[in-house]
Write a protein that holds these residues in place. Structure first.
Motif, PDB file in Angstrom:
ATOM      1  N   VAL A 164       8.915  40.485  43.389  1.00  0.00           N
ATOM      2  CA  VAL A 164       9.604  40.311  42.342  1.00  0.00           C
ATOM      3  C   VAL A 164       8.485  40.896  40.687  1.00  0.00           C
ATOM      4  O   VAL A 164       8.577  40.277  39.798  1.00  0.00           O
ATOM      5  N   GLY A 165       7.359  41.431  41.531  1.00  0.00           N
ATOM      6  CA  GLY A 165       6.474  42.572  40.997  1.00  0.00           C
ATOM      7  C   GLY A 165       7.308  42.312  39.551  1.00  0.00           C
ATOM      8  O   GLY A 165       5.985  42.348  38.375  1.00  0.00           O
ATOM      9  N   LYS A 166       7.569  43.024  40.223  1.00  0.00           N
ATOM     10  CA  LYS A 166       8.339  44.134  38.307  1.00  0.00           C
ATOM     11  C   LYS A 166       9.084  43.096  37.600  1.00  0.00           C
ATOM     12  O   LYS A 166       8.493  43.547  36.108  1.00  0.00           O
ATOM     13  N   GLU A 167       9.123  42.132  37.594  1.00  0.00           N
ATOM     14  CA  GLU A 167       9.932  40.897  36.528  1.00  0.00           C
ATOM     15  C   GLU A 167       7.701  40.472  36.519  1.00  0.00           C
ATOM     16  O   GLU A 167       8.858  39.700  35.024  1.00  0.00           O
ATOM     17  N   TYR A 168       7.339  39.840  36.419  1.00  0.00           N
ATOM     18  CA  TYR A 168       6.224  40.312  35.912  1.00  0.00           C
ATOM     19  C   TYR A 168       5.564  41.082  34.666  1.00  0.00           C
ATOM     20  O   TYR A 168       4.970  41.308  33.570  1.00  0.00           O
ATOM     21  N   ILE A 169       5.517  42.594  35.721  1.00  0.00           N
ATOM     22  CA  ILE A 169       5.278  43.526  34.832  1.00  0.00           C
ATOM     23  C   ILE A 169       6.261  45.046  35.436  1.00  0.00           C
ATOM     24  O   ILE A 169       6.253  45.692  36.626  1.00  0.00           O
ATOM     25  N   PRO A 170       6.640  45.536  34.546  1.00  0.00           N
ATOM     26  CA  PRO A 170       7.534  46.502  34.659  1.00  0.00           C
ATOM     27  C   PRO A 170       6.945  47.888  35.580  1.00  0.00           C
ATOM     28  O   PRO A 170       7.446  48.452  36.350  1.00  0.00           O
ATOM     29  N   ASP A 171       6.134  47.810  34.808  1.00  0.00           N
ATOM     30  CA  ASP A 171       5.577  49.996  34.869  1.00  0.00           C
ATOM     31  C   ASP A 171       4.038  49.314  35.035  1.00  0.00           C
ATOM     32  O   ASP A 171       3.555  50.166  34.687  1.00  0.00           O
ATOM     33  N   GLY A 172       3.700  48.739  35.923  1.00  0.00           N
ATOM     34  CA  GLY A 172       2.024  48.417  35.834  1.00  0.00           C
ATOM     35  C   GLY A 172       1.541  47.376  37.313  1.00  0.00           C
ATOM     36  O   GLY A 172       2.466  46.497  36.969  1.00  0.00           O
ATOM     37  N   GLN A 173       0.070  46.796  37.200  1.00  0.00           N
ATOM     38  CA  GLN A 173      -0.194  46.308  38.004  1.00  0.00           C
ATOM     39  C   GLN A 173      -1.583  45.303  37.297  1.00  0.00           C
ATOM     40  O   GLN A 173      -1.954  45.944  36.672  1.00  0.00           O
ATOM     41  N   ASP A 174      -1.681  44.069  37.104  1.00  0.00           N
ATOM     42  CA  ASP A 174      -2.940  43.045  36.618  1.00  0.00           C
ATOM     43  C   ASP A 174      -3.351  42.700  37.714  1.00  0.00           C
ATOM     44  O   ASP A 174      -3.242  41.748  38.396  1.00  0.00           O
ATOM     45  N   PHE A 175      -4.173  41.854  37.046  1.00  0.00           N
ATOM     46  CA  PHE A 175      -5.428  40.543  37.616  1.00  0.00           C
ATOM     47  C   PHE A 175      -5.519  39.708  37.059  1.00  0.00           C
ATOM     48  O   PHE A 175      -5.427  39.684  35.968  1.00  0.00           O
ATOM     49  N   ILE A 176      -5.471  38.244  37.201  1.00  0.00           N
ATOM     50  CA  ILE A 176      -4.828  37.162  36.405  1.00  0.00           C
ATOM     51  C   ILE A 176      -6.490  36.347  37.781  1.00  0.00           C
ATOM     52  O   ILE A 176      -5.713  35.956  38.466  1.00  0.00           O
ATOM     53  N   LEU A 177      -6.712  35.483  36.544  1.00  0.00           N
ATOM     54  CA  LEU A 177      -8.127  34.532  37.402  1.00  0.00           C
ATOM     55  C   LEU A 177      -7.465  33.348  38.003  1.00  0.00           C
ATOM     56  O   LEU A 177      -6.835  32.996  36.854  1.00  0.00           O
ATOM     57  N   PHE A 178      -7.937  32.869  38.664  1.00  0.00           N
ATOM     58  CA  PHE A 178      -7.583  31.130  39.354  1.00  0.00           C
ATOM     59  C   PHE A 178      -8.858  30.240  39.049  1.00  0.00           C
ATOM     60  O   PHE A 178      -8.824  29.228  39.548  1.00  0.00           O
ATOM     61  N   ASP A 179     -10.081  31.192  39.808  1.00  0.00           N
ATOM     62  CA  ASP A 179     -10.776  30.465  40.147  1.00  0.00           C
ATOM     63  C   ASP A 179     -12.240  31.283  40.703  1.00  0.00           C
ATOM     64  O   ASP A 179     -12.684  32.552  40.300  1.00  0.00           O
ATOM     65  N   ILE A 180     -13.464  30.200  40.383  1.00  0.00           N
ATOM     66  CA  ILE A 180     -15.332  31.338  40.423  1.00  0.00           C
ATOM     67  C   ILE A 180     -15.714  30.098  41.219  1.00  0.00           C
ATOM     68  O   ILE A 180     -15.306  29.376  40.710  1.00  0.00           O
ATOM     69  N   THR A 181     -16.352  31.065  41.904  1.00  0.00           N
ATOM     70  CA  THR A 181     -17.642  30.184  43.018  1.00  0.00           C
ATOM     71  C   THR A 181     -19.031  30.923  42.718  1.00  0.00           C
ATOM     72  O   THR A 181     -18.991  31.904  41.864  1.00  0.00           O
ATOM     73  N   VAL A 182     -20.035  30.197  41.903  1.00  0.00           N
ATOM     74  CA  VAL A 182     -21.536  30.835  41.754  1.00  0.00           C
ATOM     75  C   VAL A 182     -21.982  30.321  43.310  1.00  0.00           C
ATOM     76  O   VAL A 182     -22.321  29.162  43.217  1.00  0.00           O
ATOM     77  N   ASP A 183     -22.313  30.774  43.867  1.00  0.00           N
ATOM     78  CA  ASP A 183     -23.307  31.436  45.358  1.00  0.00           C
ATOM     79  C   ASP A 183     -22.636  30.284  46.328  1.00  0.00           C
ATOM     80  O   ASP A 183     -23.231  28.770  46.968  1.00  0.00           O
ATOM     81  N   GLY A 184     -21.685  29.887  45.836  1.00  0.00           N
ATOM     82  CA  GLY A 184     -20.246  29.787  47.299  1.00  0.00           C
ATOM     83  C   GLY A 184     -19.828  28.016  46.606  1.00  0.00           C
ATOM     84  O   GLY A 184     -18.729  27.649  47.032  1.00  0.00           O
ATOM     85  N   LYS A 185     -19.871  28.236  45.613  1.00  0.00           N
ATOM     86  CA  LYS A 185     -20.025  26.731  45.004  1.00  0.00           C
ATOM     87  C   LYS A 185     -18.344  26.871  43.919  1.00  0.00           C
ATOM     88  O   LYS A 185     -18.889  27.827  42.693  1.00  0.00           O
ATOM     89  N   TYR A 186     -17.485  26.031  44.031  1.00  0.00           N
ATOM     90  CA  TYR A 186     -16.136  26.044  43.106  1.00  0.00           C
ATOM     91  C   TYR A 186     -16.671  25.288  41.741  1.00  0.00           C
ATOM     92  O   TYR A 186     -17.230  24.401  41.887  1.00  0.00           O
ATOM     93  N   LEU A 187     -16.329  26.126  40.738  1.00  0.00           N
ATOM     94  CA  LEU A 187     -16.914  25.746  39.677  1.00  0.00           C
ATOM     95  C   LEU A 187     -15.134  24.712  38.822  1.00  0.00           C
ATOM     96  O   LEU A 187     -14.466  25.045  39.572  1.00  0.00           O
ATOM     97  N   ASP A 188     -15.374  23.777  38.261  1.00  0.00           N
ATOM     98  CA  ASP A 188     -14.600  23.342  37.675  1.00  0.00           C
ATOM     99  C   ASP A 188     -13.840  24.630  36.601  1.00  0.00           C
ATOM    100  O   ASP A 188     -13.470  24.742  35.927  1.00  0.00           O
ATOM    101  N   HIS A 189     -12.385  23.521  36.726  1.00  0.00           N
ATOM    102  CA  HIS A 189     -11.013  23.882  36.097  1.00  0.00           C
ATOM    103  C   HIS A 189     -11.393  24.060  34.250  1.00  0.00           C
ATOM    104  O   HIS A 189     -12.205  25.049  33.972  1.00  0.00           O
TER     105      HIS A 189
END
Length: 218
Positions: A115-140
C-alpha cells in the motif's frame, strides 16, 4: 548500545485450534486487562518499515528494526535530507547533549509494502512514533513536543479512549489519515508510560484485518 525496537503485541489471545483468530475480551496480559478502561492514546499504525535513527551524542546512524535490516535506498536519501544537516545536529545536541537518543518511526511510501504508493505515490518519508533517551522511553506528550521542535512528522492521534473504543473504531475499517488506503490499525499507549511485572511497557496494536476474521463473541 542501541537496542532493537520491541515487538508490540495485540491485546487479546488467539485461538490455538489452527485458526489463529483473536478471542475478543480474553486478554494476553493481565496488566492491560486491568488498565483497559483507562484513557489510552491511539495513533495510526502505518504500514511501512521500522526505522531507528540513532544519535550517539555526535552523529546519526540509520538502522531498521534489527541491526541487520536493509533499508530502501530512496528512504536512506530521505533520512539524510531530514537529519544530515547542521541545524538538526545542533538542535539535537542542544536538547540532549551526549546522551544516546533513538528516534523510532516508520519509513513509508511508494515501494515500501503493497500500500506504500497509497500513502505517497512518488516518494518515501519518515514518520516518528517513539523516542528513547539513554534507553528510556519518553511519554507521548514529550515525544510530540520534541517532534514539533525538530520539525519531524509525527503519527497522528486518531482516538483517545478505552481498548473497547479502539476495537470499535478498527472494526469500521477507517481510512488512513496519511493517504488513500484503509488504516492498517492503531497503536495504543498510556499518556504516562507504565510497565507490567516483567518490565514491559504497556503498549498494544489493534489491526483492522484481525477483526475481519476474528470471533467477536466471548
Amino acid at each position: 548500545m542501541f537496542s532493537e525496537y520491541h515487538k508490540i503485541e495485540t491485546p487479546y489471545e488467539r485461538d490455538v485450534d489452527g485458526s489463529k483468530k483473536l478471542i475478543e475480551g480474553r486478554f494476553r496480559n493481565k496488566f492491560v486487562k486491568y488498565l483497559k478502561d483507562c484513557q489510552w492514546i491511539f495513533t495510526e499504525k502505518v504500514d511501512g518499515t521500522n526505522i531507528r535513527v540513532c544519535w550517539d551524542g555526535h552523529n546519526f546512524v540509520f538502522k531498521g528494526r534489527t541491526d541487520r535490516a536493509q533499508l530502501p535506498a530512496g528512504l536512506v536519501v530521505r533520512l539524510q535530507q531530514i537529519f544530515f544537516n547542521d541545524t538538526m545536529e545542533e538542535m539535537v545536541e542542544q536538547m540532549f547533549g551526549n546522551k544516546e537518543v533513538m528516534f523510532i518511526g516508520e519509513g513509508y511510501g511508494a515501494g515500501i509494502q503493497a500500500v506504500g504508493k497509497e500513502y505517497i505515490p512518488d516518494g518515501q518519508d519518515f514518520i516518528l512514533f517513539d523516542i528513547t533517551v539513554d534507553g528510556k522511553y519518553l511519554d507521548h506528550d514529550d515525544v510530540v513536543d520534541i517532534a514539533t521542535a525538530l520539525g519531524l512528522k509525527m503519527v497522528p492521534v486518531v482516538l483517545t479512549g478505552t481498548i473497547d473504543d479502539a476495537v470499535t473504531l478498527v472494526k469500521n475499517n477507517p481510512s488512513s489519515m496519511l493517504g488513500t488506503c484503509v488504516m492498517e490499525g492503531v497503536v495504543g499507549r498510556l499518556p504516562i508510560n507504565m510497565y507490567d511485572g516483567r518490565g514491559n511497557r504497556m503498549i498494544v496494536k489493534i489491526k483492522c484485518h484481525d477483526f475481519e476474521q476474528s470471533d467477536r463473541n466471548l
